[in-house]
Design a protein around this motif. Structure first.
Motif, short mmCIF file in Angstrom:
data_model
loop_
_atom_site.label_atom_id
_atom_site.label_comp_id
_atom_site.label_asym_id
_atom_site.label_seq_id
_atom_site.Cartn_x
_atom_site.Cartn_y
_atom_site.Cartn_z
N ILE A 20 34.22 -21.24 -30.39
CA ILE A 20 33.12 -21.03 -31.33
C ILE A 20 31.83 -21.03 -30.53
CG2 ILE A 20 31.87 -21.95 -33.31
CD1 ILE A 20 34.49 -23.23 -34.22
N ARG A 21 31.11 -19.91 -30.56
CA ARG A 21 29.88 -19.77 -29.78
C ARG A 21 28.67 -20.31 -30.52
NH1 ARG A 21 32.57 -20.17 -25.93
NH2 ARG A 21 33.66 -18.42 -25.05
N HIS A 33 30.30 -17.56 -35.08
CA HIS A 33 30.45 -16.55 -34.03
C HIS A 33 31.55 -17.05 -33.11
CE1 HIS A 33 26.41 -15.78 -35.56
NE2 HIS A 33 26.58 -14.55 -35.13
N VAL A 34 32.65 -16.31 -33.06
CA VAL A 34 33.84 -16.76 -32.35
C VAL A 34 34.19 -15.76 -31.25
CG1 VAL A 34 36.27 -17.38 -32.60
CG2 VAL A 34 34.68 -17.87 -34.44
N ALA A 35 34.44 -16.26 -30.05
CA ALA A 35 34.90 -15.42 -28.94
C ALA A 35 36.39 -15.15 -29.14
CB ALA A 35 34.67 -16.12 -27.62
N CYS A 36 36.73 -13.89 -29.19
CA CYS A 36 38.11 -13.47 -29.47
C CYS A 36 38.92 -13.37 -28.18
CB CYS A 36 38.08 -12.13 -30.19
SG CYS A 36 39.70 -11.50 -30.59
N PRO A 37 40.08 -14.03 -28.12
CA PRO A 37 40.91 -13.92 -26.91
C PRO A 37 41.65 -12.59 -26.82
CG PRO A 37 41.96 -15.35 -28.51
CD PRO A 37 40.62 -14.99 -29.07
N ALA A 38 41.80 -11.88 -27.92
CA ALA A 38 42.55 -10.62 -27.91
C ALA A 38 41.76 -9.48 -27.29
CB ALA A 38 42.98 -10.25 -29.33
N CYS A 39 40.47 -9.36 -27.66
CA CYS A 39 39.69 -8.22 -27.17
C CYS A 39 38.49 -8.65 -26.33
CB CYS A 39 39.21 -7.37 -28.34
SG CYS A 39 37.97 -8.16 -29.35
N ALA A 40 38.30 -9.93 -26.13
CA ALA A 40 37.20 -10.50 -25.34
C ALA A 40 35.83 -10.23 -25.95
CB ALA A 40 37.25 -10.01 -23.90
N GLY A 41 35.79 -9.90 -27.23
CA GLY A 41 34.52 -9.71 -27.93
C GLY A 41 34.14 -10.95 -28.73
N VAL A 42 32.97 -10.90 -29.33
CA VAL A 42 32.52 -11.98 -30.21
C VAL A 42 32.45 -11.43 -31.61
CG1 VAL A 42 30.66 -13.60 -30.74
CG2 VAL A 42 31.25 -13.12 -28.37
N HIS A 43 33.14 -12.08 -32.54
CA HIS A 43 33.18 -11.64 -33.93
C HIS A 43 32.53 -12.68 -34.82
CE1 HIS A 43 35.91 -8.65 -32.44
NE2 HIS A 43 36.83 -9.55 -32.13
N VAL A 44 32.01 -12.24 -35.95
CA VAL A 44 31.37 -13.13 -36.91
C VAL A 44 32.31 -13.31 -38.09
CG1 VAL A 44 29.40 -13.49 -38.43
CG2 VAL A 44 29.08 -12.38 -36.23
#
Length: 72
Positions: A20-21, A33-44
């Motif tokens: 959690i960023r 805002h969470v850093a996704c391990p699947a695509c290395a992006g940050v999703h809300v």
């Protein structure tokens, strides 16, 4: 631990709390805002009753459903 769905890969990922960023407290919802391990992006990801109610109101059909059936 959070279970999220990545909008890019459409896969469900179990994410640790350290991913959690930031957390933002809005009047209608809480945004994570969470850093996704699947695509290395940050999703809300948003949560909250007011947010769900507002989103449901926006997605209702333009034409209301008939209350009773009539014969053709």
């Amino acid at each position: 631990m959070l279970l999220i769905t990545c909008p890019v890969t459409r896969s469900e990922e179990l994410v640790a709390d350290r991913r959690i960023r930031s957390v933002v407290n809005h009047p209608t919802h809480i945004a994570l805002h969470v850093a996704c391990p699947a695509c290395a992006g940050v999703h809300v990801y948003r949560t909250g009753r007011s947010w769900e109610a507002a989103r449901a109101a926006r997605t209702q059909p333009a034409v209301p459903e008939a209350r009773e059936l009539t014969r053709a």
